[in-house]
Motif scaffolding. Structure first.
Motif, PDB file in Angstrom:
ATOM      1  N   ASP A   1      -6.129  18.051 -50.949  1.00 42.57           N
ATOM      2  CA  ASP A   1      -7.380  18.036 -50.351  1.00 42.57           C
ATOM      3  C   ASP A   1      -7.594  19.530 -49.563  1.00 42.57           C
ATOM      4  O   ASP A   1      -6.683  20.054 -49.204  1.00 42.57           O
ATOM      5  CB  ASP A   1      -7.304  16.925 -49.322  1.00 42.57           C
ATOM      6  N   ASP A   2      -8.886  19.807 -49.525  1.00 47.36           N
ATOM      7  CA  ASP A   2      -9.121  21.128 -48.735  1.00 47.36           C
ATOM      8  C   ASP A   2      -9.107  20.888 -47.225  1.00 47.36           C
ATOM      9  O   ASP A   2      -9.678  19.808 -46.598  1.00 47.36           O
ATOM     10  CB  ASP A   2     -10.753  21.241 -49.271  1.00 47.36           C
ATOM     11  N   ILE A   3      -8.421  21.879 -46.823  1.00 40.38           N
ATOM     12  CA  ILE A   3      -8.232  21.799 -45.336  1.00 40.38           C
ATOM     13  C   ILE A   3      -8.421  23.202 -44.734  1.00 40.38           C
ATOM     14  O   ILE A   3      -7.955  24.188 -45.227  1.00 40.38           O
ATOM     15  CB  ILE A   3      -6.498  21.299 -44.833  1.00 40.38           C
ATOM     16  N   ASN A   4      -9.016  23.074 -43.619  1.00 42.58           N
ATOM     17  CA  ASN A   4      -9.660  24.351 -42.933  1.00 42.58           C
ATOM     18  C   ASN A   4      -8.590  24.647 -41.935  1.00 42.58           C
ATOM     19  O   ASN A   4      -8.732  24.042 -40.849  1.00 42.58           O
ATOM     20  CB  ASN A   4     -11.074  24.159 -42.602  1.00 42.58           C
ATOM     21  N   ASN A   5      -7.720  25.432 -42.276  1.00 43.50           N
ATOM     22  CA  ASN A   5      -6.741  25.816 -41.165  1.00 43.50           C
ATOM     23  C   ASN A   5      -7.109  26.859 -40.350  1.00 43.50           C
ATOM     24  O   ASN A   5      -7.122  28.187 -41.021  1.00 43.50           O
ATOM     25  CB  ASN A   5      -5.102  26.139 -42.146  1.00 43.50           C
TER      26      ASN A   5
ATOM     27  N   TYR B   1     -21.522  25.620 -42.201  1.00 47.73           N
ATOM     28  CA  TYR B   1     -21.182  24.308 -42.723  1.00 47.73           C
ATOM     29  C   TYR B   1     -19.527  24.267 -42.716  1.00 47.73           C
ATOM     30  O   TYR B   1     -18.825  23.289 -42.486  1.00 47.73           O
ATOM     31  CB  TYR B   1     -21.710  24.015 -43.889  1.00 47.73           C
ATOM     32  N   TYR B   2     -18.839  25.416 -43.331  1.00 48.35           N
ATOM     33  CA  TYR B   2     -17.430  25.181 -43.434  1.00 48.35           C
ATOM     34  C   TYR B   2     -16.615  25.386 -42.075  1.00 48.35           C
ATOM     35  O   TYR B   2     -15.539  24.360 -41.887  1.00 48.35           O
ATOM     36  CB  TYR B   2     -16.858  26.478 -44.209  1.00 48.35           C
ATOM     37  N   THR B   3     -17.259  25.944 -41.257  1.00 50.39           N
ATOM     38  CA  THR B   3     -16.463  25.966 -39.739  1.00 50.39           C
ATOM     39  C   THR B   3     -16.794  24.847 -38.827  1.00 50.39           C
ATOM     40  O   THR B   3     -16.320  24.413 -37.811  1.00 50.39           O
ATOM     41  CB  THR B   3     -16.896  27.309 -39.043  1.00 50.39           C
ATOM     42  N   LYS B   4     -17.623  23.834 -39.677  1.00 49.75           N
ATOM     43  CA  LYS B   4     -18.124  22.761 -38.553  1.00 49.75           C
ATOM     44  C   LYS B   4     -17.189  21.405 -39.242  1.00 49.75           C
ATOM     45  O   LYS B   4     -17.540  20.377 -38.928  1.00 49.75           O
ATOM     46  CB  LYS B   4     -19.491  22.505 -38.569  1.00 49.75           C
ATOM     47  N   GLY B   5     -16.492  21.768 -40.301  1.00 46.90           N
ATOM     48  CA  GLY B   5     -15.555  20.740 -40.732  1.00 46.90           C
ATOM     49  C   GLY B   5     -15.684  20.146 -42.264  1.00 46.90           C
ATOM     50  O   GLY B   5     -14.902  19.463 -42.809  1.00 46.90           O
ATOM     51  N   MET B   6     -16.891  20.840 -42.840  1.00 50.28           N
ATOM     52  CA  MET B   6     -16.788  20.719 -44.338  1.00 50.28           C
ATOM     53  C   MET B   6     -15.836  21.177 -45.141  1.00 50.28           C
ATOM     54  O   MET B   6     -15.230  22.337 -44.854  1.00 50.28           O
ATOM     55  CB  MET B   6     -18.315  21.067 -44.686  1.00 50.28           C
ATOM     56  N   SER B   7     -15.518  20.761 -46.382  1.00 49.04           N
ATOM     57  CA  SER B   7     -14.485  21.588 -47.193  1.00 49.04           C
ATOM     58  C   SER B   7     -15.347  22.703 -47.920  1.00 49.04           C
ATOM     59  O   SER B   7     -16.461  22.734 -47.610  1.00 49.04           O
ATOM     60  CB  SER B   7     -14.158  20.489 -48.489  1.00 49.04           C
ATOM     61  N   LYS B   8     -14.537  23.250 -48.476  1.00 49.78           N
ATOM     62  CA  LYS B   8     -15.270  24.444 -49.121  1.00 49.78           C
ATOM     63  C   LYS B   8     -16.519  24.238 -50.275  1.00 49.78           C
ATOM     64  O   LYS B   8     -17.396  24.810 -50.059  1.00 49.78           O
ATOM     65  CB  LYS B   8     -14.271  25.386 -49.990  1.00 49.78           C
ATOM     66  N   HIS B   9     -16.299  23.022 -51.010  1.00 48.96           N
ATOM     67  CA  HIS B   9     -16.982  22.535 -51.931  1.00 48.96           C
ATOM     68  C   HIS B   9     -18.311  21.930 -51.444  1.00 48.96           C
ATOM     69  O   HIS B   9     -19.439  22.395 -51.731  1.00 48.96           O
ATOM     70  CB  HIS B   9     -16.412  21.399 -52.889  1.00 48.96           C
ATOM     71  N   GLU B  10     -18.301  21.339 -50.415  1.00 48.22           N
ATOM     72  CA  GLU B  10     -19.186  20.504 -49.490  1.00 48.22           C
ATOM     73  C   GLU B  10     -19.976  21.652 -48.917  1.00 48.22           C
ATOM     74  O   GLU B  10     -21.174  21.601 -48.816  1.00 48.22           O
ATOM     75  CB  GLU B  10     -18.809  19.825 -48.390  1.00 48.22           C
ATOM     76  N   ALA B  11     -19.518  22.650 -48.247  1.00 43.02           N
ATOM     77  CA  ALA B  11     -20.093  23.902 -47.638  1.00 43.02           C
ATOM     78  C   ALA B  11     -20.902  24.675 -48.528  1.00 43.02           C
ATOM     79  O   ALA B  11     -22.120  24.924 -48.221  1.00 43.02           O
ATOM     80  CB  ALA B  11     -19.188  24.634 -46.686  1.00 43.02           C
ATOM     81  N   LEU B  12     -20.429  24.846 -49.843  1.00 41.60           N
ATOM     82  CA  LEU B  12     -21.411  25.628 -50.786  1.00 41.60           C
ATOM     83  C   LEU B  12     -22.451  25.014 -50.957  1.00 41.60           C
ATOM     84  O   LEU B  12     -23.623  25.525 -51.435  1.00 41.60           O
ATOM     85  CB  LEU B  12     -20.410  26.086 -51.897  1.00 41.60           C
ATOM     86  N   LYS B  13     -22.297  23.693 -51.656  1.00 40.91           N
ATOM     87  CA  LYS B  13     -23.362  22.857 -51.918  1.00 40.91           C
ATOM     88  C   LYS B  13     -24.279  22.859 -50.805  1.00 40.91           C
ATOM     89  O   LYS B  13     -25.642  22.770 -51.144  1.00 40.91           O
ATOM     90  CB  LYS B  13     -22.934  21.434 -52.399  1.00 40.91           C
ATOM     91  N   SER B  14     -23.881  22.650 -49.373  1.00 36.00           N
ATOM     92  CA  SER B  14     -24.786  22.445 -48.461  1.00 36.00           C
ATOM     93  C   SER B  14     -25.655  23.780 -48.210  1.00 36.00           C
ATOM     94  O   SER B  14     -26.946  23.856 -48.029  1.00 36.00           O
ATOM     95  CB  SER B  14     -24.251  22.050 -47.135  1.00 36.00           C
ATOM     96  N   ALA B  15     -24.875  24.853 -48.484  1.00 37.71           N
ATOM     97  CA  ALA B  15     -25.466  26.188 -48.752  1.00 37.71           C
ATOM     98  C   ALA B  15     -26.677  26.513 -49.420  1.00 37.71           C
ATOM     99  O   ALA B  15     -27.528  26.983 -49.386  1.00 37.71           O
ATOM    100  CB  ALA B  15     -24.596  27.329 -48.213  1.00 37.71           C
TER     101      ALA B  15
END
Length: 361
Positions: free
Chosen positions: A89-93, A315-329
């Protein structure tokens, strides 16, 4: 099916395949439609494209005038199907990030020497390659891009190093090998040549064997690159790098601590086909140990890229995964209007604006 794909009439540009008004949903019918009956209970698709398919944004293939295949599934592109068993799972460390943008490509030899001396005593295993390759212009949007991204990241407690102007040189990037950077963001020019094109470049005329290596025919440009691109690399003192960093050089680095590499440049997803995948920048960063790569498949507009990249990090720094953030962008781009090369306003819904950006896990 792949053979049929080769026979497909893409027109003058591969980007045309994503324009429903030009080719309708023919691309979807060739690739996805025959697979879709087997995806009835599926929401996420992991796929490892090969050969020509690796150069297509399969996610952006239109189904109708206002929908694409990626609207219905979560698509995750991997370098090899064997990676699916190890997929996590994508984790933003939260950690460290290094950003490059606003690179100045016209730098005097004295300035390049002065900046190079900052790294003169640092040891590196990378072998350098000077070259002569034409000229590139300053990308004004990249400076604003990385400055905005820095604000997002520092707001989420990241430690951020920012390199712009003449400080964004090749030596500074090579120096991050074996350093602890979670995120590497490179907003600059990228390049890729096929072997026939490479033969016309001065470096390959001098060293006939180099143009055979696909990893020597693609790379990224750093500060001062135009000196070499204008055929004046011989003016540089020994030990001063020319600002042209090839994929071969990148592959010799250690980027195993990096979770995300963002190649905010044109055509960074291109490469040469092989039985073992695409040989290009993506292969180089993977060999260096990097995790996920955000890259582009065709030429991208500077203003569009700036908007998409800053939205992605928001989006990514607000907790979305990379894939979710790209799709939202990408959804943000769809809501905008842009001026095309003919000076005509067009809707951002056209995948030519947002479809080039893909993630490779």
């Amino acid at each position: 099916e792949v053979a049929e794909m080769y026979q497909f009439n893409f027109g003058k540009s591969l980007v045309d395949i994503y324009d429903y008004n030009v080719f309708g949903n023919k691309g979807y019918k060739i690739i996805w439609e025959k697979i879709e009956p087997y995806l009835t209970s599926c929401k996420t698709i992991y796929f490892a494209p090969t050969h020509m398919l690796s150069q297509l944004a399969l996610e952006a293939l239109p189904i109708s005038i206002d929908s694409v295949f990626g609207d219905y599934y979560s698509l995750k592109r991997v370098t090899s199907t064997r990676e699916i068993l190890q997929y996590k799972d994508d984790i933003n460390n939260i950690g460290n990030a290094i950003l490059y943008g606003g690179v100045v490509y016209d730098v005097s030899t004295d300035e390049m020497k002065e900046e190079s001396m900052r790294y003169a005593n640092l040891d590196s295993s990378v072998v350098y390659l000077s070259t002569d390759r034409g000229s590139v212009s300053y990308l004004p949007g990249t400076k604003k891009e990385v400055e905005t991204i820095k604000q997002y990241l520092t707001g989420q407690n990241y430690n951020v190093d920012l390199y712009t102007g003449i400080q964004a040189n090749e030596e500074s990037f090579v120096n991050i090998s074996n350093k602890n950077y979670n995120i590497i963001h490179l907003a600059t020019h990228g390049f890729f040549w096929y072997s026939e094109e490479a033969k016309e470049q001065d470096i390959f005329k001098q060293k006939e064997s180099d143009y055979i290596d696909p990893l020597s025919r693609c790379g990224l440009l750093f500060a001062g690159a135009n000196l070499s691109l204008h055929g004046q690399s011989d003016q540089l003192e020994e030990g001063v790098d020319d600002g042209v960093l090839t994929a071969r050089e990148i592959s010799a680095m250690d980027l195993s601590n990096c979770e995300l590499v963002v190649l905010s440049a044109c055509e960074t997803g291109q490469g040469e086909y092989s039985q073992d995948g695409t040989i290009g920048l993506q292969r180089a960063f993977k060999k260096a140990g990097a995790g996920t790569i955000l890259m582009t498949l065709w030429e991208v507009n500077d203003d569009v890229t700036q908007l998409l990249m800053t939205s992605f990090y928001d989006y990514y720094t607000k907790g979305m995964s990379k894939h979710e953030a790209l799709k939202s962008a990408q959804e943000e781009i769809k809501k905008k209007e842009f001026v095309n090369e003919k000076g005509i306003k067009v809707s951002g819904k056209n995948p030519q604006f947002w479809g080039a950006f893909i993630l490779l896990d």
